[in-house]
Design a protein around this motif. Structure first.
Motif, short mmCIF file in Angstrom:
data_model
loop_
_atom_site.label_atom_id
_atom_site.label_comp_id
_atom_site.label_asym_id
_atom_site.label_seq_id
_atom_site.Cartn_x
_atom_site.Cartn_y
_atom_site.Cartn_z
N ASN A 1 -7.68 9.38 -3.60
CA ASN A 1 -7.66 8.12 -2.85
C ASN A 1 -7.89 6.93 -3.77
O ASN A 1 -8.38 7.08 -4.88
N GLY A 2 -7.53 5.75 -3.28
CA GLY A 2 -7.76 4.52 -4.03
C GLY A 2 -8.94 3.76 -3.45
O GLY A 2 -8.99 3.54 -2.23
N SER B 1 -4.81 1.63 10.33
CA SER B 1 -6.22 2.03 10.15
C SER B 1 -6.34 3.39 9.48
O SER B 1 -7.40 3.74 8.94
N LYS B 2 -5.26 4.18 9.51
CA LYS B 2 -5.27 5.47 8.82
C LYS B 2 -4.83 5.34 7.37
O LYS B 2 -4.89 6.30 6.61
N VAL B 3 -4.38 4.14 7.00
CA VAL B 3 -3.94 3.87 5.63
C VAL B 3 -5.06 3.20 4.83
O VAL B 3 -5.35 3.59 3.70
N VAL B 4 -5.70 2.21 5.43
CA VAL B 4 -6.74 1.44 4.74
C VAL B 4 -7.99 1.36 5.59
O VAL B 4 -7.94 0.98 6.76
N GLY B 5 -9.13 1.71 5.00
CA GLY B 5 -10.43 1.50 5.63
C GLY B 5 -11.07 0.28 5.01
O GLY B 5 -11.05 0.12 3.78
N TYR C 1 -6.85 4.56 1.31
CA TYR C 1 -7.42 3.47 0.51
C TYR C 1 -8.67 2.91 1.20
O TYR C 1 -8.73 2.85 2.43
N LEU C 2 -9.64 2.50 0.39
CA LEU C 2 -10.82 1.80 0.89
C LEU C 2 -10.89 0.43 0.23
O LEU C 2 -10.76 0.32 -0.99
N LEU C 3 -11.10 -0.61 1.03
CA LEU C 3 -11.35 -1.96 0.53
C LEU C 3 -12.72 -2.38 1.03
O LEU C 3 -12.90 -2.63 2.23
N LEU C 4 -13.69 -2.45 0.13
CA LEU C 4 -15.07 -2.71 0.51
C LEU C 4 -15.58 -3.96 -0.20
O LEU C 4 -15.58 -4.03 -1.43
N PHE D 1 0.87 -1.17 0.00
CA PHE D 1 0.00 0.00 0.00
C PHE D 1 0.91 1.22 0.00
O PHE D 1 1.49 1.56 1.03
N GLY D 2 1.07 1.84 -1.17
CA GLY D 2 2.01 2.94 -1.25
C GLY D 2 3.44 2.49 -0.99
O GLY D 2 4.17 3.13 -0.24
N ASN D 3 3.83 1.37 -1.56
CA ASN D 3 5.20 0.83 -1.48
C ASN D 3 5.57 0.22 -0.13
O ASN D 3 6.74 -0.12 0.10
N LYS D 4 4.61 0.09 0.79
CA LYS D 4 4.89 -0.55 2.07
C LYS D 4 3.82 -1.60 2.37
O LYS D 4 2.66 -1.45 1.99
N ARG D 5 4.22 -2.66 3.05
CA ARG D 5 3.24 -3.65 3.51
C ARG D 5 2.42 -3.02 4.63
O ARG D 5 2.90 -2.15 5.36
N LEU D 6 1.20 -3.46 4.79
CA LEU D 6 0.30 -2.83 5.76
C LEU D 6 0.85 -2.90 7.18
O LEU D 6 0.75 -1.93 7.94
#
Length: 203
Positions: free
Chosen positions: A177-178, A71-75, A147-150, A59-64
């Motif tokens: 955003n992605g 939680s501020k990187v991916v919802g 990022y959002l993953l829904l 996610f943006g060149n880094k693993r989560l």
């Protein structure tokens, strides 16, 4: 962007996800389209590190797990009713906000965005699927993540809710955003997504 590389997952001799790679660009809604059982949910869980399997996702060149506040990187929205049935939506989001170091003022903002302001203090145990989905989306956007993953967020929404979701996700992506959103409905994806990834039988 999000880069998923060679994701795979085996259940016995069955390949639920079979060596798939793709990218999710920022500034766009990317649809993840496939029939029920195609491997969409498993792929999302692999991306987030919630399932063990092969491959990796950045996610943006880094693993989560390399982020101090993921939680501020991916919802995420993976399950419609991922909340305590007797805890009000407002208190549910306050707990998430406290855990994620998010200002409590954001709680009412998120509830207002998803149309749950009037139900903020009600017990959600008897919420319809559509209202539960809205609460899940509020939790996903609480920290204004990049990022959002829904996973199937339109399930249970009425026609008005589906229109709202479509316009909201397009607007969220337009802010740089992605957005990665799964569905089994081609018509839904055609009106929402700029890019589409299609999966069937894990491929």
């Amino acid at each position: 962007m999000i880069k998923a590389s060679h994701l795979s997952k085996q259940y016995g001799k069955t390949s639920a996800v079979d060596d798939i790679s793709f990218e999710v660009e920022t500034g766009k809604v990317t649809g993840f389209l496939g029939p029920n059982g195609a491997g969409k949910s498993t792929t999302m869980r692999l991306m987030l590190g919630l399932d063990s399997g092969g491959g990796s996702t950045s996610f943006g060149n880094k693993r989560l797990h390399e982020y101090t506040q993921p939680s501020k990187v991916v919802g995420i929205l993976l399950e419609a009713k991922a909340f305590h049935p007797t805890r009000s939506p407002q208190n549910h989001l306050k707990i998430l906000a406290t855990a994620g170091d998010v200002p409590l003022s954001r709680v009412d903002e998120a509830l207002d965005i998803v149309g749950l302001k009037a139900a903020a203090k009600k017990k959600p145990g008897k919420f319809s699927l559509g209202m539960s989905q809205r609460l899940g989306i509020a939790a996903a956007i609480l920290s204004n993540p990049k990022y959002l993953l829904l996973d199937e967020p339109a399930n249970g929404l009425d026609p008005e809710g589906i229109v709202w979701l479509r316009e909201f996700l397009k607007a969220y992506a337009s802010q740089g955003n992605g957005v990665f959103v799964s569905s089994h409905l081609l018509s839904e994806m055609s009106q929402m997504a700029t890019n589409v990834i299609v999966i069937g039988k894990g491929k």
